[in-house]
Design a protein around this motif. Sequence first.
Motif, PDB file in Angstrom:
ATOM      1  N   MET A  36       0.043  49.228  31.349  1.00  7.89           N
ATOM      2  CA  MET A  36       1.354  48.183  31.126  1.00  7.89           C
ATOM      3  C   MET A  36       2.108  47.992  32.161  1.00  7.89           C
ATOM      4  SD  MET A  36       4.115  48.422  28.267  1.00  7.89           S
ATOM      5  CE  MET A  36       3.372  48.175  26.797  1.00  7.89           C
ATOM      6  N   VAL A  37       2.408  49.077  32.926  1.00  5.08           N
ATOM      7  CA  VAL A  37       3.569  48.861  34.060  1.00  5.08           C
ATOM      8  C   VAL A  37       2.350  48.247  35.193  1.00  5.08           C
ATOM      9  CG1 VAL A  37       4.274  50.234  36.047  1.00  5.08           C
ATOM     10  CG2 VAL A  37       4.776  50.885  33.751  1.00  5.08           C
ATOM     11  N   LEU A  38       1.244  48.458  35.312  1.00  3.82           N
ATOM     12  CA  LEU A  38       0.158  48.068  36.227  1.00  3.82           C
ATOM     13  C   LEU A  38       0.221  46.302  36.075  1.00  3.82           C
ATOM     14  CD1 LEU A  38      -2.600  50.635  36.943  1.00  3.82           C
ATOM     15  CD2 LEU A  38      -0.477  49.901  38.612  1.00  3.82           C
ATOM     16  N   SER A  39      -0.128  46.018  34.811  1.00  5.57           N
ATOM     17  CA  SER A  39      -0.383  44.668  34.483  1.00  5.57           C
ATOM     18  C   SER A  39       1.044  43.900  34.693  1.00  5.57           C
ATOM     19  CB  SER A  39      -0.879  44.480  32.996  1.00  5.57           C
ATOM     20  OG  SER A  39       0.219  44.786  31.883  1.00  5.57           O
ATOM     21  N   ASP A  40       2.027  44.440  34.551  1.00  4.89           N
ATOM     22  CA  ASP A  40       3.400  43.988  34.680  1.00  4.89           C
ATOM     23  C   ASP A  40       3.794  43.676  36.085  1.00  4.89           C
ATOM     24  OD1 ASP A  40       4.074  43.562  31.908  1.00  4.89           O
ATOM     25  OD2 ASP A  40       5.071  45.101  31.555  1.00  4.89           O
ATOM     26  N   VAL A  41       3.294  44.404  36.939  1.00  2.00           N
ATOM     27  CA  VAL A  41       3.401  44.253  38.233  1.00  2.00           C
ATOM     28  C   VAL A  41       2.681  43.382  38.833  1.00  2.00           C
ATOM     29  CG1 VAL A  41       2.947  45.366  40.381  1.00  2.00           C
ATOM     30  CG2 VAL A  41       4.051  46.897  38.822  1.00  2.00           C
ATOM     31  N   VAL A  42       1.406  43.109  38.298  1.00  2.00           N
ATOM     32  CA  VAL A  42       0.658  42.025  38.505  1.00  2.00           C
ATOM     33  C   VAL A  42       1.204  40.638  38.067  1.00  2.00           C
ATOM     34  CG1 VAL A  42      -1.588  40.782  38.258  1.00  2.00           C
ATOM     35  CG2 VAL A  42      -1.508  43.254  38.607  1.00  2.00           C
ATOM     36  N   ILE A  43       1.829  40.713  36.788  1.00  2.00           N
ATOM     37  CA  ILE A  43       2.650  39.547  36.353  1.00  2.00           C
ATOM     38  C   ILE A  43       3.477  38.978  37.364  1.00  2.00           C
ATOM     39  CG2 ILE A  43       3.958  38.592  34.524  1.00  2.00           C
ATOM     40  CD1 ILE A  43       2.091  40.231  32.695  1.00  2.00           C
ATOM     41  N   ILE A  44       4.634  40.116  37.631  1.00  2.00           N
ATOM     42  CA  ILE A  44       5.647  39.761  38.602  1.00  2.00           C
ATOM     43  C   ILE A  44       5.276  39.227  39.692  1.00  2.00           C
ATOM     44  CG2 ILE A  44       7.465  40.911  39.883  1.00  2.00           C
ATOM     45  CD1 ILE A  44       7.689  42.763  37.261  1.00  2.00           C
ATOM     46  N   ALA A  45       3.919  39.648  40.589  1.00  2.00           N
ATOM     47  CA  ALA A  45       3.491  39.151  41.746  1.00  2.00           C
ATOM     48  C   ALA A  45       3.112  37.619  41.669  1.00  2.00           C
ATOM     49  CB  ALA A  45       2.316  40.036  42.256  1.00  2.00           C
ATOM     50  N   CYS A  46       2.348  37.387  40.455  1.00  2.00           N
ATOM     51  CA  CYS A  46       1.808  36.303  40.060  1.00  2.00           C
ATOM     52  C   CYS A  46       3.018  35.150  39.912  1.00  2.00           C
ATOM     53  CB  CYS A  46       1.110  36.102  39.010  1.00  2.00           C
ATOM     54  SG  CYS A  46      -0.596  36.899  38.964  1.00  2.00           S
ATOM     55  N   CYS A  47       4.099  35.864  39.087  1.00  2.00           N
ATOM     56  CA  CYS A  47       5.206  34.988  39.042  1.00  2.00           C
ATOM     57  C   CYS A  47       6.039  34.506  40.398  1.00  2.00           C
ATOM     58  CB  CYS A  47       6.354  35.375  37.861  1.00  2.00           C
ATOM     59  SG  CYS A  47       5.777  35.490  36.501  1.00  2.00           S
ATOM     60  N   ALA A  48       6.189  35.564  41.169  1.00  2.00           N
ATOM     61  CA  ALA A  48       6.593  35.383  42.650  1.00  2.00           C
ATOM     62  C   ALA A  48       5.884  34.138  43.308  1.00  2.00           C
ATOM     63  CB  ALA A  48       6.817  36.575  43.334  1.00  2.00           C
ATOM     64  N   VAL A  49       4.659  34.451  43.457  1.00  2.00           N
ATOM     65  CA  VAL A  49       3.831  33.328  43.986  1.00  2.00           C
ATOM     66  C   VAL A  49       3.978  31.767  43.376  1.00  2.00           C
ATOM     67  CG1 VAL A  49       1.289  32.558  44.558  1.00  2.00           C
ATOM     68  CG2 VAL A  49       1.902  35.009  44.672  1.00  2.00           C
ATOM     69  N   PHE A  50       3.965  31.814  41.828  1.00  2.00           N
ATOM     70  CA  PHE A  50       4.287  30.618  41.416  1.00  2.00           C
ATOM     71  C   PHE A  50       5.545  30.254  41.668  1.00  2.00           C
ATOM     72  CE2 PHE A  50       4.679  28.402  37.013  1.00  2.00           C
ATOM     73  CZ  PHE A  50       4.164  27.228  37.498  1.00  2.00           C
ATOM     74  N   PHE A  51       6.712  30.843  41.681  1.00  2.00           N
ATOM     75  CA  PHE A  51       8.053  30.494  42.062  1.00  2.00           C
ATOM     76  C   PHE A  51       8.047  30.100  43.623  1.00  2.00           C
ATOM     77  CE2 PHE A  51      12.425  31.078  43.901  1.00  2.00           C
ATOM     78  CZ  PHE A  51      13.192  30.456  42.843  1.00  2.00           C
ATOM     79  N   TRP A  52       7.453  30.914  44.454  1.00  2.00           N
ATOM     80  CA  TRP A  52       7.561  30.455  45.949  1.00  2.00           C
ATOM     81  C   TRP A  52       6.610  29.143  46.010  1.00  2.00           C
ATOM     82  CZ3 TRP A  52      10.225  30.950  49.875  1.00  2.00           C
ATOM     83  CH2 TRP A  52       9.683  30.709  51.094  1.00  2.00           C
ATOM     84  N   GLY A  53       5.648  28.788  45.154  1.00  2.00           N
ATOM     85  CA  GLY A  53       4.817  27.514  45.490  1.00  2.00           C
ATOM     86  C   GLY A  53       5.691  26.650  44.918  1.00  2.00           C
ATOM     87  N   THR A  54       6.231  26.586  43.670  1.00  2.00           N
ATOM     88  CA  THR A  54       7.210  25.603  43.035  1.00  2.00           C
ATOM     89  C   THR A  54       8.558  25.213  44.142  1.00  2.00           C
ATOM     90  OG1 THR A  54       6.623  26.294  40.948  1.00  2.00           O
ATOM     91  CG2 THR A  54       8.622  25.063  41.205  1.00  2.00           C
ATOM     92  N   TRP A  55       8.838  26.311  44.889  1.00  2.00           N
ATOM     93  CA  TRP A  55       9.955  26.239  45.816  1.00  2.00           C
ATOM     94  C   TRP A  55       9.754  25.431  46.850  1.00  2.00           C
ATOM     95  CZ3 TRP A  55      15.219  27.014  45.537  1.00  2.00           C
ATOM     96  CH2 TRP A  55      15.816  27.014  46.965  1.00  2.00           C
ATOM     97  N   GLN A  56       8.406  25.616  47.398  1.00  2.00           N
ATOM     98  CA  GLN A  56       7.827  24.829  48.759  1.00  2.00           C
ATOM     99  C   GLN A  56       7.612  23.360  48.107  1.00  2.00           C
ATOM    100  OE1 GLN A  56       7.065  26.204  52.057  1.00  2.00           O
ATOM    101  NE2 GLN A  56       8.534  27.888  50.978  1.00  2.00           N
ATOM    102  N   GLN A  57       7.256  22.892  47.052  1.00  2.00           N
ATOM    103  CA  GLN A  57       6.868  21.767  46.836  1.00  2.00           C
ATOM    104  C   GLN A  57       8.219  20.959  46.085  1.00  2.00           C
ATOM    105  OE1 GLN A  57       3.967  20.091  46.730  1.00  2.00           O
ATOM    106  NE2 GLN A  57       3.306  21.620  48.068  1.00  2.00           N
ATOM    107  N   ALA A  58       9.092  21.644  45.933  1.00  2.00           N
ATOM    108  CA  ALA A  58      10.418  21.083  45.548  1.00  2.00           C
ATOM    109  C   ALA A  58      11.075  19.787  46.207  1.00  2.00           C
ATOM    110  CB  ALA A  58      11.643  22.233  45.354  1.00  2.00           C
TER     111      ALA A  58
END
Length: 180
Positions: free
Chosen positions: A88-110
């Motif tokens: 659960m912790v490992l999958s949540d760490v991966v989810i947080i990493a993906c969310c960070a990439v998604f946020f960063w990409g949205t920020w770059q395109q904003a």
Amino acid sequence: MRGLIDLGFKGLEGLLVLLLAAMVVMVFGNVVLRYLFDTGIDVSEELSRFLFVWLTFIGAVVVARENAHLGVETLVTRLGAGGRKLCMVLSDVVIIACCAVFFWGTWQQAGINATNYAPITEISMLWIYGVGFFTSIGMGLMALARILRVVTGRIDEHELKAFAGEYGDDEAHALKERLE
């Protein structure tokens, strides 16, 4: 605090219903207009597409809270409580990493999306693609909160079972195990 969060998610579910209802009315209205009068409302075509994007991403946050996204529970169901918590912790760490990439990409395109406008409604495209901010923050915070519950020992047994794909009651699970 829990009640306020539950109320917020009930509000999101209500918003999903409204978005879906608006999409149905717009699309069905256009079908009827095209069938009867050989015309349609261009604004409703564009808005229904935009509402579908928001519906999808808000829905992803709601479903993440219910732990109902697709998962591979084949290994996790065979593990004990400690192994499940680790997964659960490992999958949540991966989810947080993906969310960070998604946020960063949205920020770059904003900046680009803020200056691009929809052809018919002339809505800034940031209103459409900006849903990435909501989704990445929402899912990331839920994953972070779950990691904190695991680390502090406040993870619920029901939540641990749901993570492993055991959604039914204990009798149904026992029956499933006997059949395997």
